[in-house]
Design an enzyme around this catalytic site. Structure first.
Site, PDB file in Angstrom:
ATOM      1  N   THR A 235       0.942  -1.133   0.060  1.00  0.00           N
ATOM      2  CA  THR A 235      -0.120  -0.084  -0.073  1.00  0.00           C
ATOM      3  C   THR A 235       0.918   1.452   0.102  1.00  0.00           C
ATOM      4  OG1 THR A 235      -1.922  -1.175   1.180  1.00  0.00           O
ATOM      5  CG2 THR A 235      -1.795   1.394   1.326  1.00  0.00           C
TER       6      THR A 235
ATOM      7  N   ASN B  34      -5.610  -9.398  -7.672  1.00  0.00           N
ATOM      8  CA  ASN B  34      -6.021 -10.270  -6.424  1.00  0.00           C
ATOM      9  C   ASN B  34      -7.213 -10.904  -6.214  1.00  0.00           C
ATOM     10  OD1 ASN B  34      -6.385  -7.252  -6.364  1.00  0.00           O
ATOM     11  ND2 ASN B  34      -6.990  -7.336  -4.393  1.00  0.00           N
TER      12      ASN B  34
ATOM     13  N   GLN C 211       0.824  -9.962  -6.102  1.00  0.00           N
ATOM     14  CA  GLN C 211      -0.078 -11.304  -6.144  1.00  0.00           C
ATOM     15  C   GLN C 211       0.650 -12.271  -7.053  1.00  0.00           C
ATOM     16  OE1 GLN C 211      -2.486 -12.519  -4.253  1.00  0.00           O
ATOM     17  NE2 GLN C 211      -3.086 -10.558  -3.461  1.00  0.00           N
TER      18      GLN C 211
ATOM     19  N   SER D 167       4.704  -7.007  -1.603  1.00  0.00           N
ATOM     20  CA  SER D 167       4.484  -7.197  -0.206  1.00  0.00           C
ATOM     21  C   SER D 167       4.662  -8.383   0.453  1.00  0.00           C
ATOM     22  CB  SER D 167       2.959  -6.934  -0.310  1.00  0.00           C
ATOM     23  OG  SER D 167       2.282  -7.466   1.151  1.00  0.00           O
TER      24      SER D 167
ATOM     25  N   HIS E  62       3.894 -10.157   3.103  1.00  0.00           N
ATOM     26  CA  HIS E  62       2.867 -11.195   3.654  1.00  0.00           C
ATOM     27  C   HIS E  62       2.181 -11.969   2.787  1.00  0.00           C
ATOM     28  CE1 HIS E  62      -1.136  -8.980   3.812  1.00  0.00           C
ATOM     29  NE2 HIS E  62      -0.508  -7.786   3.451  1.00  0.00           N
TER      30      HIS E  62
ATOM     31  N   THR F 117      12.766   4.679  11.003  1.00  0.00           N
ATOM     32  CA  THR F 117      13.610   3.400  11.604  1.00  0.00           C
ATOM     33  C   THR F 117      13.188   2.293  10.855  1.00  0.00           C
ATOM     34  OG1 THR F 117      14.408   4.245  13.507  1.00  0.00           O
ATOM     35  CG2 THR F 117      14.684   2.190  13.268  1.00  0.00           C
TER      36      THR F 117
ATOM     37  N   CYS G 284     -11.270  -6.381   3.376  1.00  0.00           N
ATOM     38  CA  CYS G 284     -11.548  -4.900   3.265  1.00  0.00           C
ATOM     39  C   CYS G 284     -11.203  -4.622   4.785  1.00  0.00           C
ATOM     40  CB  CYS G 284     -12.883  -4.793   2.842  1.00  0.00           C
ATOM     41  SG  CYS G 284     -13.432  -3.085   3.056  1.00  0.00           S
TER      42      CYS G 284
HETATM   43  N1  PMP Z   1      -1.690  -4.708  -3.955  1.00  0.00           N
HETATM   44  C1  PMP Z   1      -2.503  -5.985  -4.402  1.00  0.00           C
HETATM   45  C2  PMP Z   1      -2.706  -6.439  -5.618  1.00  0.00           C
HETATM   46  C3  PMP Z   1      -2.786  -6.637  -3.208  1.00  0.00           C
HETATM   47  O1  PMP Z   1      -3.379  -7.892  -3.430  1.00  0.00           O
HETATM   48  C4  PMP Z   1      -2.572  -5.912  -1.804  1.00  0.00           C
HETATM   49  C5  PMP Z   1      -2.955  -6.533  -0.799  1.00  0.00           C
HETATM   50  N2  PMP Z   1      -4.154  -7.098  -0.639  1.00  0.00           N
HETATM   51  C6  PMP Z   1      -1.912  -4.664  -1.923  1.00  0.00           C
HETATM   52  C7  PMP Z   1      -1.490  -4.170  -3.053  1.00  0.00           C
HETATM   53  C8  PMP Z   1      -1.642  -4.098  -0.570  1.00  0.00           C
HETATM   54  O2  PMP Z   1      -0.656  -4.921  -0.093  1.00  0.00           O
HETATM   55  P1  PMP Z   1      -0.202  -4.585   1.646  1.00  0.00           P
HETATM   56  O3  PMP Z   1      -1.114  -5.417   2.380  1.00  0.00           O
HETATM   57  O4  PMP Z   1       1.212  -5.112   1.653  1.00  0.00           O
HETATM   58  O5  PMP Z   1      -0.639  -3.139   1.915  1.00  0.00           O
END
Ligand code: PMP
Length: 371
Positions: A71, A138, A166, A186, A188, A224, A309
């Site tokens: 994000t 996604n 993704q 990302s 996670h 940091t 969401c």
């Molecule tokens: N872009 C896409 C295509 C995603 O699927 C996501 C997470 N759903 C994000 C951006 C945002 O990632 P983050 O959770 O690391 O902010």
């Protein structure tokens, strides 16, 4: 049966390699910006992780800017770029909300970017232009024609950003060949910790920082560093080169075949297009998205109605809307996303739970209309 997790596109479990690296790094103390021995030990771990991320994308380590997630990486590029942004109607909200004045390219009924319209938008946009299009969606898993998009953008002298969140680890993309100017990732979604991501930059294109302060991350992102997050990302990224998805794709395909046999009216979104091997997004007539998500949850299965969401509410998908999905199906969509620990038994269980709900919904409907 243990709870079943089928929401890998929302977040993947921490990979044992990332976990081991984090546990080891927990022994360290210090700020990577401190010049003493403790600080330098943390800095060395961060730079090792940066090196691994750079290697994955075949860029220089100086081109890797760690952020709090995709994000932030998306906001950094979209808000930090000066010029006209062209994006698509199916991007993640972190792109769409970052620049409401961006041109939004339409997609076809299968969720692929309309290259003719993209070319029109490139013609309309005079001056400095950034094309920002995701590698794979996604919600539907639909893969975008990235190579064609980049070639087209280059013909018009535009820069290219790709939200590859993704696609990383799921698609064998050749970054050396594709060479977009900017890439967001990302942690996670690939087994690293939550709250870490990166923006790969082209250091020859000026970019205004979003967060100013101490000048970390070569002034692009002050604050940091999230050292544990960065270390976890560095640890898993290499693994993303070699992941095999054939077995998972087979499970996903079996799931879809069995569902369509049970309910021929079931609509699978984007299915004739190339899709991520782990993702299935479909609508079942008569079954509302939120009812399905709650029912599956009560029956021990975690799935999603589309994108996760922040409010926890299920909202109508802008992705499916852009694909011109008609109103009843829009409210009936469900996203099932598989991962490396998904088993055949879990898919059997999913289908059984789905069928119970389907039979119940349809016998209620029949009773109501007196059939
Ligand atoms: N872009 C896409 C295509 C995603 O699927 C996501 C997470 N759903 C994000 C951006 C945002 O990632 P983050 O959770 O690391 O902010």
């Amino acid at each position: 049966m243990q709870r079943v997790y089928l929401d890998y596109n929302a977040s993947a479990p921490i990979h044992p390699i990332a976990q081991a690296a984090v546990v080891e790094a927990l022994r360290t103390v210090g700020n990577a910006s401190s010049i003493h021995t403790h600080g330098r030990a943390v800095r060395s771990l961060l730079e090792e992780a940066r090196f691994k991320v750079a290697e994955f994308f075949t860029v220089k380590p100086a081109q890797v800017i760690f952020t709090s997630g995709a994000t932030e990486a998306n906001n950094l590029i979209i808000k930090g770029f000066s010029g006209q942004v062209i994006t698509s109607a199916i991007e993640h909200d972190s792109i769409l909300e970052a620049d409401k004045a961006a041109f939004r390219c339409a997609v076809d009924g299968h969720g692929r970017v309309d290259l003719l319209q993209l070319e029109e938008l490139l013609k309309q946009s005079g001056g400095s232009t950034l094309v920002s299009i995701m590698a794979a969606n996604n919600e539907t898993g639909v893969v975008q024609p990235l190579a064609d998009i980049i070639t087209l953008a280059r013909q018009y002298g535009a820069q290219v950003h790709c939200d590859a969140v993704q696609a990383i680890g799921k698609l064998p993309l050749d970054w050396k060949e594709l060479k977009p100017d900017f890439i967001s990732i990302s942690g996670h979604k690939i087994g690293a910790l939550q709250g870490i991501g990166a923006l790969i930059i082209n250091e020859h294109i000026p970019l205004t920082p979003l967060i100013r302060g101490g000048g970390q991350e070569r002034y692009f992102r002050s604050g940091t560093e999230n050292s544990l997050g960065i270390i976890s990302l560095g640890a898993v990224i290499e693994n993303c080169k070699t992941q095999h998805w054939v077995a998972i794709q087979k499970l996903r395909d079996t799931l879809e075949q069995r569902l369509t046999t049970l309910c021929p009216e079931l609509k699978i979104f984007g299915s004739p297009a190339e899709r991520l091997p782990n993702t299935s997004c479909f609508a079942t007539p008569g079954m509302a998205s939120n009812t399905q998500v709650m029912h599956f949850d009560l029956m021990g299965i975690s799935v999603s109605a589309g994108s996760a969401c922040s409010s926890g509410k299920v909202k109508v998908s802008h992705v499916l809307k852009a694909m011109n999905v008609p109103a009843p199906s829009l409210q009936q969509s469900l996203r099932v996303s598989l991962g490396h620990s998904t088993t055949e038994r879990e898919i059997d269980h999913f289908i059984k739970v789905w069928q119970d709900l389907y039979d119940r919904t349809h016998s209620n409907l029949k009773e109501r209309i007196g059939a």
